[in-house]
Every structure is written in structure tokens, then in C-alpha cells.
Design an enzyme around this catalytic site. Structure first.
Site, PDB file in Angstrom:
ATOM      1  N   TYR A 143       0.727  -1.276  -0.034  1.00  0.00           N
ATOM      2  CA  TYR A 143      -0.078   0.083   0.175  1.00  0.00           C
ATOM      3  C   TYR A 143       0.855   1.184  -0.028  1.00  0.00           C
ATOM      4  O   TYR A 143       0.463   2.342  -0.507  1.00  0.00           O
ATOM      5  CB  TYR A 143      -0.867   0.208   1.417  1.00  0.00           C
ATOM      6  CG  TYR A 143      -2.171  -0.550   1.221  1.00  0.00           C
ATOM      7  CD1 TYR A 143      -2.335  -1.779   0.607  1.00  0.00           C
ATOM      8  CD2 TYR A 143      -3.548  -0.152   1.002  1.00  0.00           C
ATOM      9  CE1 TYR A 143      -3.524  -2.705   0.347  1.00  0.00           C
ATOM     10  CE2 TYR A 143      -4.787  -0.685   1.062  1.00  0.00           C
ATOM     11  CZ  TYR A 143      -4.566  -1.855   0.703  1.00  0.00           C
ATOM     12  OH  TYR A 143      -5.770  -2.579   0.635  1.00  0.00           O
ATOM     13  N   LYS A 194       3.124 -15.107   1.870  1.00  0.00           N
ATOM     14  CA  LYS A 194       3.660 -16.301   0.948  1.00  0.00           C
ATOM     15  C   LYS A 194       5.011 -16.324   0.967  1.00  0.00           C
ATOM     16  O   LYS A 194       5.793 -15.711  -0.069  1.00  0.00           O
ATOM     17  CB  LYS A 194       3.223 -15.476  -0.587  1.00  0.00           C
ATOM     18  CG  LYS A 194       1.655 -15.558  -0.723  1.00  0.00           C
ATOM     19  CD  LYS A 194       1.279 -17.091  -1.303  1.00  0.00           C
ATOM     20  CE  LYS A 194       1.598 -17.333  -2.743  1.00  0.00           C
ATOM     21  NZ  LYS A 194       1.171 -18.632  -3.059  1.00  0.00           N
ATOM     22  N   ASP A 227      -2.845 -17.918  -0.028  1.00  0.00           N
ATOM     23  CA  ASP A 227      -3.865 -18.897  -0.721  1.00  0.00           C
ATOM     24  C   ASP A 227      -4.470 -19.890   0.159  1.00  0.00           C
ATOM     25  O   ASP A 227      -5.778 -20.079   0.092  1.00  0.00           O
ATOM     26  CB  ASP A 227      -3.295 -19.240  -1.936  1.00  0.00           C
ATOM     27  CG  ASP A 227      -2.117 -20.033  -1.627  1.00  0.00           C
ATOM     28  OD1 ASP A 227      -1.499 -20.215  -0.613  1.00  0.00           O
ATOM     29  OD2 ASP A 227      -1.633 -20.891  -2.633  1.00  0.00           O
ATOM     30  N   ASP A 251      -6.367  -7.126   3.647  1.00  0.00           N
ATOM     31  CA  ASP A 251      -7.595  -6.575   3.151  1.00  0.00           C
ATOM     32  C   ASP A 251      -8.574  -7.636   2.578  1.00  0.00           C
ATOM     33  O   ASP A 251      -9.712  -7.445   2.811  1.00  0.00           O
ATOM     34  CB  ASP A 251      -7.078  -5.582   2.177  1.00  0.00           C
ATOM     35  CG  ASP A 251      -8.079  -4.860   1.379  1.00  0.00           C
ATOM     36  OD1 ASP A 251      -9.097  -4.440   1.971  1.00  0.00           O
ATOM     37  OD2 ASP A 251      -8.104  -4.792   0.002  1.00  0.00           O
ATOM     38  N   ASP A 255     -12.372  -9.116   4.118  1.00  0.00           N
ATOM     39  CA  ASP A 255     -13.540  -9.106   3.474  1.00  0.00           C
ATOM     40  C   ASP A 255     -14.131 -10.555   3.314  1.00  0.00           C
ATOM     41  O   ASP A 255     -15.269 -10.771   3.676  1.00  0.00           O
ATOM     42  CB  ASP A 255     -13.311  -8.805   2.071  1.00  0.00           C
ATOM     43  CG  ASP A 255     -13.601  -7.260   1.814  1.00  0.00           C
ATOM     44  OD1 ASP A 255     -13.496  -6.356   2.835  1.00  0.00           O
ATOM     45  OD2 ASP A 255     -13.979  -6.884   0.645  1.00  0.00           O
TER      46      ASP A 255
END
Ligand code: IPM
Ligand code: MG
Length: 370
Positions: A143, A194, A227, A251, A255
Site C-alpha cells: 500500500y 507467501k 492462498d 484487506d 472481506d
């Protein structure tokens, strides 16, 4: 004794102002019924600030934000400002507040209310009783990483660049928050990155492990690739207690976690900075949902995420635990009574507007507080 803590309200765009109206009714209620009075200021952020001042966050609003005990934000953004230059978009106002106030730890609890078990797209048996906490790093990573931008190459084609970057200190301070919160819950932290593809993810994994070994040997730590975490959240979300992860994965996963609970309209969040010498943290509270321009201004939005964000402010910034509990109980009892905004509507329930949801919660507070 009236206690005059300072609260800055930034309703923002879209459904922000209408859900915030319901919070103001609770603030009035606390003043009238509980003798808890806030010094409330109000300001503009996001698209509405662009409309009035040409920028998504003015110096004056930022200055106000720096001088209050807590900020309550509605939502920012909408198609109206789609054409605006990237650094001047409504979202830049929100990101600016997070960065300038050093709000590096974003707490996003995902809790399934019994009354809403059937509202989730997942099977009731998979989600009943779910109570997880995502701790998202909020002021670093892709970001804010440099270099960033879009450049035109000699052949006329273009190249877009963003940089994922984390330092030891950035990882430790957010992981520390996660470990401390885990100790008050089920003492389990799952760190998500990751590390199989990204060096910054490998560093994240190593630093989280080092901090656990040095300061939190009593906390159970596991690691998961992002993932796989996205998949595990759908398969068996109750395996998690606290998840700690970077800005971008946080983020996305928050959600996903929010939707497991039935609706984005239910989930609050807190963004916290470092504790000062008195143990006080800068803090901003906001719903996880966005500005929902498709339903804005129609009295349809669910105000519960914002009301619960205010309850988090009462708990974490103002030490009014009893009143935070009261608001959460009032929300539960209204949901149990079958009153539902459209996003959490189910067969046999009574569909209501934003305002009526607010009415019901205030009435329930009256009953619970006697
Ligand atoms: C969130 C939002 C923001 C983010 C947007 C509005 C900039 O999606 O708070 O999750 O990406 O952080
Ligand atoms: Mg988001």
C-alpha cells in the site's frame, strides 16, 4: 461525572453519513441515560472533502484527527470520483489518516451471531459460534512501498509498479499486538504470508517466529500461505483464533471473513497506533464495509457495523466496557427479535430501514439499561 473525551466523527461518503446518524443517536443516548458525554467534532474526509476543498484530507481535518482521543469513520469513495487523479482519490484520504496517525494495527473481528447463522452463504454447521480476529498490518507493505507508479516505456507501452516491503520493526510491532490479544482469547496465532514466493513473506515468517520465541513462548503459533488461508477460511473457519497478516492479504482475507458471518454490514474494526507512556493508543474505528454507492441515501444500509465500531471505541479508547457490552447486547437482542436490514434479511423476518434498525437498537438499550 461527565467525562469529556474527544471524539472526531468523519462520516465520509455514500452510506457513511446515514449509518453515522444512527451512531449519533447512541451518543445522545449515552449522554442522556448514562451521563457519558463526549466532546464531539465532525469533519470531512474522502469524496465529500474533494467536493468542498479539492483534496480528500485537508490539513485542518488531519490536525483535528491528531488531537482527539478517537476517530469514528464511516466510509469513503464512490463512482463520482472515479476520474480523479490517483493520489487525490477519496481512498487517499483514508490511507493518509492511517499513515499520518501511525495506525499500524487493524483489528477486524469476525463473529457469527447466533441469530444470523442462516444468513451466511456457508453451512450453519461450519460457522456456528465463529469468533476469529484478523490483525492486519495497516501502514506498510504494498500500500505504501516505494518505488510505485505508472511509467511509459521507450516503445510507448506502459509499466505499473508497486513494492511490497517490510522491516523487522514493522513486523514485530503488529505481531506483538496479535500475540497480546491472543493471550486474552484462545492463545493461538496463525501468521499468514507467501513465504514460498516472496522474500518479504519469508522475512515476515522468520521475524514473527523470532518474536514469539523471545517474548511469547506461551502462545501457540502456526504459519500459513495466504492462498491456503483463503481456502481454510471457507473450509473450516473455526480452526483460527487470531490471524496476523500484511496489509494486502489482510484487506482480502478480512472481506472474506466478514462475508462468512453473513454480511459485510455487520463487521466493525479498530485501527491502533503505538501505546504512549500512559498506555494510550491513537485509534480510529470504522466499519469493514465500504461506501456502498448503489444503496446510498435510500435508508437501506445496515448501521450495525458502524454501531459496533463505536462499541469498540468505547471498549478500547474510552474504558466504557459496560456500555460497549450494552450496545453489543442490544444488537443481539434486536437481531433475535427478527428485525433485519436487507443485507441480513431471511424468510420470516421483518425487513427494516437504517433508521428503524437504529430505533430498535435505541429501544433495546432503554430496556437493557434499566
Ligand atoms: C479497507 C478498504 C480500504 C483498503 C480502501 C477503501 C482503501 O478496502 O479498509 O479494507 O483497501 O484498505
Ligand atoms: Mg478492504
Amino acid at each position: 461525572m461527565a467525562d469529556k473525551k474527544k471524539l472526531l466523527i468523519l462520516p465520509g461518503d455514500g452510506i457513511g453519513p446515514e449509518v453515522m446518524r444512527q451512531v449519533k443517536r447512541i451518543i445522545d443516548w449515552l449522554d442522556r441515560k448514562r451521563g457519558i458525554t463526549f466532546d464531539v467534532q465532525e469533519g470531512l474526509v474522502g469524496g465529500i472533502s474533494i467536493d468542498h476543498h479539492g483534496v480528500p484530507l485537508t490539513d485542518a481535518t488531519l490536525e483535528m484527527a491528531k488531537n482527539v482521543d478517537a476517530i469514528l469513520l464511516g466510509a469513503v469513495g464512490g463512482p463520482k470520483w472515479d476520474g480523479v487523479a490517483f493520489e487525490q482519490r477519496p481512498e487517499a484520504g483514508l490511507l493518509g489518516l492511517r499513515k499520518e496517525l501511525g495506525l499500524f494495527a487493524n483489528l477486524r473481528p469476525a463473529v457469527v451471531f447466533d441469530a444470523l447463522v442462516e444468513s451466511s452463504t456457508l453451512k450453519a454447521d461450519v460457522i456456528r459460534g465463529l469468533n476469529i480476529l484478523i490483525v492486519r498490518e495497516l501502514t506498510g507493505g504494498v500500500y505504501f512501498g516505494e518505488p510505485r507508479g505508472i511509467e511509459t516505456l521507450p516503445d510507448g507501452s506502459r509499466r505499473g509498479v508497486n513494492t511490497q516491503v517490510y522491516t523487522t520493526a514493522e513486523i514485530h510491532r503488529v505481531a506483538r499486538v496479535a500475540f497480546e490479544l491472543a493471550r486474552k482469547r484462545q492463545n493461538k496465532v496463525c501468521s499468514v504470508e507467501k513465504a514460498n514466493v516472496m522474500e518479504s513473506g519469508l522475512l515476515w515468517r522468520q521475524e514473527v517466529t523470532a518474536l514469539r520465541d523471545a517474548e511469547f513462548p506461551d502462545v501457540e503459533l502456526s504459519h500459513m500461505y495466504a492462498d491456503n488461508c483463503a481456502m481454510q477460511l471457507l473450509k473450516n473457519p473455526r480452526q483460527f483464533d487470531v490471524i496476523v497478516t500484511d496489509n494486502l492479504f489482510g484487506d482480502i482475507l478480512s472481506d472474506e471473513a466478514a462475508m462468512i458471518t453473513g454480511s459485510l454490514g455487520m463487521l466493525p474494526s479498530a485501527s491502533l497506533g503505538l501505546a504512549d507512556a500512559q498506555g494510550v493508543r491513537k485509534a480510529m474505528y470504522e466499519p469493514v464495509h465500504g461506501s456502498a454507492p448503489d444503496i446510498a441515501g435510500r435508508d437501506l444500509a445496515n448501521p450495525i457495523a458502524t454501531l459496533l465500531s463505536f462499541a469498540m471505541a468505547l471498549r478500547y479508547s474510552f474504558d466504557h466496557t459496560t456500555e460497549a457490552d450494552l450496545i453489543e447486547s442490544a444488537v443481539k437482542s434486536v437481531l433475535n427479535s427478527g428485525t433485519r436490514t436487507a443485507d441480513i434479511m431471511a424468510p420470516g423476518m421483518a425487513r427494516c430501514s437504517t433508521t428503524v434498525m437504529g430505533d430498535s437498537i435505541v429501544r433495546s438499550l432503554d430496556k437493557l439499561a434499566v
